[in-house]
Design an enzyme around this catalytic site. Structure first.
Site, PDB file in Angstrom:
ATOM      1  N   LYS A  22      11.027  12.618 -15.791  1.00 18.80           N
ATOM      2  CA  LYS A  22      12.488  12.740 -15.760  1.00 18.80           C
ATOM      3  C   LYS A  22      13.122  11.498 -16.376  1.00 18.80           C
ATOM      4  CE  LYS A  22      13.090  15.644 -11.641  1.00 18.80           C
ATOM      5  NZ  LYS A  22      13.697  16.804 -12.315  1.00 18.80           N
ATOM      6  N   ARG A  67       8.087  25.205  -7.470  1.00 19.15           N
ATOM      7  CA  ARG A  67       7.664  26.603  -7.388  1.00 19.15           C
ATOM      8  C   ARG A  67       6.147  26.710  -7.263  1.00 19.15           C
ATOM      9  NH1 ARG A  67      10.766  27.913 -12.770  1.00 19.15           N
ATOM     10  NH2 ARG A  67      11.988  26.250 -11.818  1.00 19.15           N
TER      11      ARG A  67
END
Ligand code: BES
Ligand code: ZN
Ligand code: ZN
Length: 476
Positions: free
Chosen positions: A252, A326
């Site tokens: 990130k 996920r």
């Protein structure tokens, strides 16, 4: 802070401050001056002693026709900040609000206890700083003590949850969260199992293991059970527990990475909810599951482009190591379904940044197959003002996460650029084939970058616990 109840009258009370709620466009309270109109969120402080009260604080609740519990919560969130500013150790509240007295008392208590929260662990304390010891609620009708003690339980657990999410990622590690879960189990006599890395290998939770590979803190999975009604069916709640989300090899950038200690908020909600339901002795059975990992970058990290097999047997093409939530949830949800066959699985996760594009910071996205439970969950959200709103999960979305060289991909649909929040849910839905699933994306609601007037602090908000508690209260 202790919340006490008293039937004392304001004329005979001794207190350092009496809080008096007032309404707009109504007969003014005898202590209300001309300039104090009673508008919502306005405070008016008088240093003039009134009988046994050293100071008087009038708090505006707005117009009677607009009044609801949320207005009361917000107004008392402001009140408590004023009390702190005044350095008082004790104060009292006159519960004269035009709604059922239990509702008024609960809402004021929530505003006070939730509004009092501050993350102060790392801040040097000023010598003169005082803690607020006690708040006395002056009521006049039927006994409200049971409702208040339940509200206090809920608020204290919200604050515990906020504290977990605000804590440094290097403190709130997978091991620490597992230890907190064990404490909760011990204090409430609950069944618990913490799967350590070696056991996750035996189980075949390769997605959890892949995400956790880059970290010095090994991954874990907590399974904690509250059985308040042994003969009935079980619910499962599953929470994303990424103790820090660096993005992994898909690192990130600055501007996105700084708040990523919040990425275990879902797991914290699950543990805090189980604790709350147990303390409230609700007649309901819940399995709480928290897959715990740190998503780090390093020589051992899992890599973009690789394929891993899930607990359910389906293989997943890792197109981004930053779509890790996920992955860990997929293994945990499939585990919940296979072992417990729950009547409903709710997962709660800081899953996508896209959720803030859809809803801003005010509403949690709700997506899934558990249609029958969506209205009750929506109603619970309205009631406690942790609102949820449904996004659709049509077949087309489920098709978008199918891959070429594996069964599924963790990006999908224009490399993750389209319908990000829905696609996250679509991916998860492939792992709950029998049990209905509701996915709650708190990527936009678990953390705030500013303090708005009211009782929700900056940084960790604690969202999710009051929502799920209210939902399960009505499911028993
Ligand atoms: N933890 C993040 C989502 C997130 C972002 C939560 C900002 C709270 C605030 C999640 O793991 C993530 O990185 N999601 C990606 C998904 C994308 C790669 C498909 C995102 O939202 O950008
Ligand atoms: Zn991520
Ligand atoms: Zn994440």
């Amino acid at each position: 802070m202790k919340i006490s109840l008293s039937k004392a009258r304001i004329e005979t009370l001794k207190t350092s401050l009496i809080v008096i709620p007032i309404l707009e466009e109504e007969k003014p309270h005898p202590l209300q001056k001309k300039d104090m109109k009673g508008e919502f969120n306005k405070l008016y402080l008088s240093y003039d002693r009134y009988k046994g009260s050293e100071k008087v604080l009038l708090v505006g609740l707005g117009k009677r026709k607009d009044l609801d519990k949320e207005k009361v919560r917000k107004a008392f969130g402001l009140v408590i900040k004023k009390v702190r500013e005044l350095q008082l150790e004790e104060f009292s509240v006159l519960l004269k609000i035009p709604m059922p007295e239990q509702d008024a008392a609960n809402a004021a208590t929530e505003g006070i206890l939730l509004g009092a929260y501050e993350f102060t662990k790392y801040k040097t304390r000023k010598k003169e700083e005082k803690d607020i010891r006690e708040c006395t609620l002056l009521y006049s009708g039927k006994d409200i003590s049971k409702g208040i003690s339940e509200t206090v339980i809920v608020c204290e657990n919200v604050n515990m949850l906020r504290e977990m999410v605000n804590e440094n990622a290097d403190e709130m590690t997978t091991e620490k969260i597992a230890a907190i879960a064990k404490d909760i189990a011990k204090n409430n006599n609950l069944k618990i199992k913490v799967f350590e890395k070696e056991e996750l290998e035996k189980l075949g939770c390769h997605l959890i293991l892949a995400v956790g590979r880059g970290s010095r803190y090994p991954p874990r999975m907590v399974v904690i059970e509250y059985n308040g009604s042994p003969k009935q069916e079980k619910y499962a709640i599953v929470g994303k527990g990424i103790t820090f989300d660096s993005g992994g090899i898909n690192l990130k950038p600055t501007g996105y990475i700084e708040t990523m200690k919040q990425d275990m908020a879902g797991a914290a909600v699950v543990l805090a909810t189980i604790k709350t339901l147990a303390e409230l002795h609700l007649k309901i059975n819940i399995i709480g599951i928290a897959p715990l990992c740190e998503n780090m970058i390093g020589p051992f990290s899992y890599k973009p482009g690789d394929i891993y097999k899930s607990f359910a047997g389906k293989s997943v093409h890792i197109e981004s190591t930053d779509a890790e939530g996920r992955l860990v949830l997929a293994d945990a949800i499939a585990y919940a379904e296979k072992i417990y066959k729950p009547k409903l699985i709710i997962d709660i996760a800081t899953l996508t940044g896209a959720s803030s594009v859809v809803f801003g910071e005010y509403i949690t996205a709700m997506i899934g197959t558990g249609k029958n439970f969506m209205k009750p969950l929506f109603d619970a959200g309205e009631k406690v003002c942790e609102r949820v709103w449904e996004l659709p999960l049509y077949e087309e979305y489920k098709e978008e996460v199918k891959a070429e060289i594996a069964d599924l991909t963790n990006l999908g649909y224009k490399q993750g650029r389209y319908a990000g929040t829905i696609i996250g849910a679509a991916f998860l839905s492939h792992f709950a084939e029998k049990s209905p699933l509701i996915h709650l994306d708190i990527g936009n609601t678990a953390w705030r970058d500013r303090q708005l007037p009211g009782y929700i602090p900056k940084n960790a908000t604690g969202v999710g616990l009051r929502l799920l508690t209210e939902f399960f209260r009505n499911q028993k």
